[in-house]
Design an enzyme around this catalytic site. Structure first.
Site, short mmCIF file in Angstrom:
data_model
loop_
_atom_site.label_atom_id
_atom_site.label_comp_id
_atom_site.label_asym_id
_atom_site.label_seq_id
_atom_site.Cartn_x
_atom_site.Cartn_y
_atom_site.Cartn_z
N LEU A 1 1.07 5.72 6.12
CA LEU A 1 1.76 6.18 4.91
C LEU A 1 2.22 5.25 4.26
O LEU A 1 2.68 4.44 4.20
CB LEU A 1 2.88 7.18 4.98
CG LEU A 1 3.01 7.42 3.74
CD1 LEU A 1 2.25 8.18 2.76
CD2 LEU A 1 4.53 8.22 3.22
N ILE A 2 0.99 4.38 3.23
CA ILE A 2 1.08 3.26 2.59
C ILE A 2 1.41 3.31 1.22
O ILE A 2 0.70 3.96 0.16
CB ILE A 2 -0.63 3.00 2.67
CG1 ILE A 2 -0.48 2.55 4.31
CG2 ILE A 2 -0.38 1.24 2.44
CD1 ILE A 2 -1.74 1.91 4.48
N GLY B 1 1.27 2.16 -2.25
CA GLY B 1 0.68 1.08 -3.26
C GLY B 1 -0.82 0.91 -3.35
O GLY B 1 -1.46 -0.71 -2.98
N SER C 1 -3.57 0.82 -3.95
CA SER C 1 -4.19 0.53 -5.20
C SER C 1 -5.47 -1.01 -4.87
O SER C 1 -6.26 -1.01 -5.79
CB SER C 1 -4.33 1.21 -6.89
OG SER C 1 -3.22 0.53 -6.65
N GLY D 1 -4.78 -5.39 -3.96
CA GLY D 1 -3.97 -6.22 -3.25
C GLY D 1 -3.82 -5.95 -1.18
O GLY D 1 -4.92 -5.02 -0.79
N GLY E 1 -2.19 -3.38 -0.13
CA GLY E 1 -2.24 -1.75 0.99
C GLY E 1 -3.58 -1.53 0.36
O GLY E 1 -3.45 -0.43 1.48
N TYR F 1 13.36 -10.87 -7.91
CA TYR F 1 12.24 -11.12 -7.36
C TYR F 1 13.03 -11.45 -5.20
O TYR F 1 12.76 -10.72 -4.69
CB TYR F 1 10.56 -11.62 -7.21
CG TYR F 1 10.45 -11.45 -6.23
CD1 TYR F 1 9.25 -9.88 -6.52
CD2 TYR F 1 9.70 -12.68 -5.30
CE1 TYR F 1 7.87 -10.04 -5.34
CE2 TYR F 1 8.35 -12.31 -4.27
CZ TYR F 1 7.86 -10.83 -4.74
OH TYR F 1 6.93 -10.69 -3.41
P1 NAP Z 1 -1.03 -6.29 -6.12
O1 NAP Z 1 -2.20 -6.26 -5.68
O2 NAP Z 1 -0.36 -6.01 -7.29
O3 NAP Z 1 -0.11 -4.41 -5.31
C1 NAP Z 1 0.45 -3.89 -6.04
C2 NAP Z 1 0.19 -2.77 -5.63
O4 NAP Z 1 1.21 -2.00 -5.90
C3 NAP Z 1 -0.68 -1.46 -6.97
O5 NAP Z 1 -1.06 -0.75 -5.79
C4 NAP Z 1 0.83 -1.31 -7.38
O6 NAP Z 1 0.00 -0.26 -8.43
C5 NAP Z 1 1.91 -0.01 -5.93
N1 NAP Z 1 3.08 -0.40 -7.27
C6 NAP Z 1 3.73 -1.52 -8.38
N2 NAP Z 1 5.01 -0.83 -8.58
C7 NAP Z 1 4.75 0.42 -8.28
C8 NAP Z 1 5.15 1.24 -8.49
N3 NAP Z 1 6.79 0.89 -9.14
N4 NAP Z 1 5.32 2.79 -7.80
C9 NAP Z 1 4.25 2.34 -7.36
N5 NAP Z 1 3.14 2.27 -6.85
C10 NAP Z 1 3.77 0.71 -7.45
O7 NAP Z 1 -0.14 -6.96 -5.21
P2 NAP Z 1 0.42 -7.13 -4.19
O8 NAP Z 1 0.44 -8.68 -3.39
O9 NAP Z 1 -0.60 -6.24 -3.10
O10 NAP Z 1 1.66 -6.64 -3.60
C11 NAP Z 1 1.86 -5.91 -2.29
C12 NAP Z 1 3.46 -6.13 -1.65
O11 NAP Z 1 2.86 -7.64 -1.47
C13 NAP Z 1 4.68 -6.08 -2.78
O12 NAP Z 1 5.60 -5.29 -2.25
C14 NAP Z 1 5.15 -8.14 -3.04
O13 NAP Z 1 6.08 -8.02 -3.50
C15 NAP Z 1 4.37 -8.43 -2.10
N6 NAP Z 1 3.54 -9.93 -1.40
C16 NAP Z 1 2.80 -10.26 -2.60
C17 NAP Z 1 2.34 -11.61 -1.65
C18 NAP Z 1 1.41 -11.83 -2.82
O14 NAP Z 1 1.19 -13.50 -2.45
N7 NAP Z 1 0.63 -11.30 -2.76
C19 NAP Z 1 3.96 -11.70 -1.09
C20 NAP Z 1 4.70 -11.40 -0.62
C21 NAP Z 1 4.77 -10.27 -0.93
P3 NAP Z 1 -0.87 -0.07 -9.36
O15 NAP Z 1 -2.39 -0.25 -8.95
O16 NAP Z 1 -0.76 1.58 -9.99
O17 NAP Z 1 -0.27 -1.54 -10.12
#
Ligand code: NAP
Length: 280
Positions: free
Chosen positions: A10-11, A13, A15, A17, A19, A152
């Protein structure tokens, strides 16, 4: 040779990045994935990636009531969740003084309360089965800090701490908990997903403007590859004793190591004063 055992993930997000990459890797390895998305079109797109094994639920992780009813129902109807990946999250950027409390509330609702609500929804069934793995995606920002991302970092420090405590509480039930802290990865995090507070106080220009500019410029060219992060995630899922904390990426490794070193040096430098407060 051990036999392949398909698991149900169960993952949150899926859509974009991480996830999306985690789900794709788990599906490619023959596992089943329930993914949360926020739109009907994302649901269709996700389910088309592996019909029958990729199923999506439209859910905002801040809808705690919906989590409380939807997830246990999902477990009841479709069977156990072996691995919960709390991935959904976003970054808020803005100096503390320029950023409203409502922005902090939202940051913690999504990154902390949403993750905990998901954990609470799967824990009873995992506890009954005496198995399961909860993986919380935190960040190197759950260890290191920089100006402009107080909310954050606060949220990710919180999730790191919660994860570690939970791991100790449920280890006796055969449930594993891992906080995965990535460095900078090429996702939508610093692009469309980031919430940036408006600049209003000139005093912060010289400190914060270059940081904001650098993050915007770097978005899309970060060193971290989400597909490789997904392979790392699968490696800990099959490991008999996964870590409580896992850093991902060379930047995270270097920055967190130097933070720990600096912290140790500071603790040592102030040791005499620290030791002075007990009753003699
Ligand atoms: P991302 O591509 O922006 O993906 C974020 C995902 O979270 C999207 O599927 C988004 O859905 C979903 N989401 C956001 N708010 C939500 C909510 N209120 N309810 C349900 N789903 C929600 O960014 P990502 O980097 O893959 O982020 C994933 C995780 O990795 C986050 O927790 C982030 O803080 C962490 N992280 C990222 C990095 C990095 O450098 N990329 C580094 C450290 C940690 P929508 O498409 O609907 O917006």
């Amino acid at each position: 040779m051990t036999q392949f055992q398909p698991k149900t993930f169960l993952i949150t997000g899926v859509s974009s990045g991480f996830g999306q990459a985690f789900a794709a890797a788990a599906l490619a390895d023959g596992h089943s994935v329930f993914g949360t998305v926020r739109t009907a079109s994302s649901k269709v797109a996700f389910e088309n990636t592996a019909p029958g094994r990729a199923r999506a639920v439209v859910l905002d992780v801040t809808d705690f009531d919906a989590i409380h009813t939807t997830i246990p129902k999902l477990v009841q109807e479709h069977g156990q969740i072996d691995v919960l990946v709390n991935n959904a999250g976003y970054g808020h950027e803005g100096t503390l003084e320029e950023s409203g409390l409502s922005e902090m509330q939202r940051q913690f609702d999504v990154n902390v309360f949403g993750a905990v609500a998901m954990i609470k929804a799967v824990l009873p069934s995992m506890r009954t089965r005496r198995s399961g793995h909860i993986i919380n995606i935190t960040s190197m920002g759950g260890f290191i800090t920089m100006p402009g991302i107080a909310y954050y970092c606060g949220s990710k420090f919180a999730l790191e701490g919660i994860s570690e405590v939970l791991g100790k509480e449920v280890a006796g039930f055969g449930i594993k908990v891992t906080a995965v802290a990535p460095g900078s990865f090429r996702t939508d995090w610093a692009g469309r997903s980031m919430v940036r507070s408006d600049r209003t106080i000139e005093d912060y220009d010289s400190l914060f403007d270059p940081i904001r500019q650098a993050r915007q410029t770097k978005s899309g060219t970060q060193a971290g590859d989400p597909a490789k992060a997904a392979q790392a995630l699968l490696a800990i899922v099959v490991h008999p004793s996964p870590p409580a904390h896992l850093l991902l990426g060379k930047d995270a490794l270097e920055l967190v190591r130097s933070k720990i070193k600096a912290m140790t040096n500071e603790i040592d430098a102030w040791e005499t004063l620290t030791r002075s407060t007990d009753y003699e």
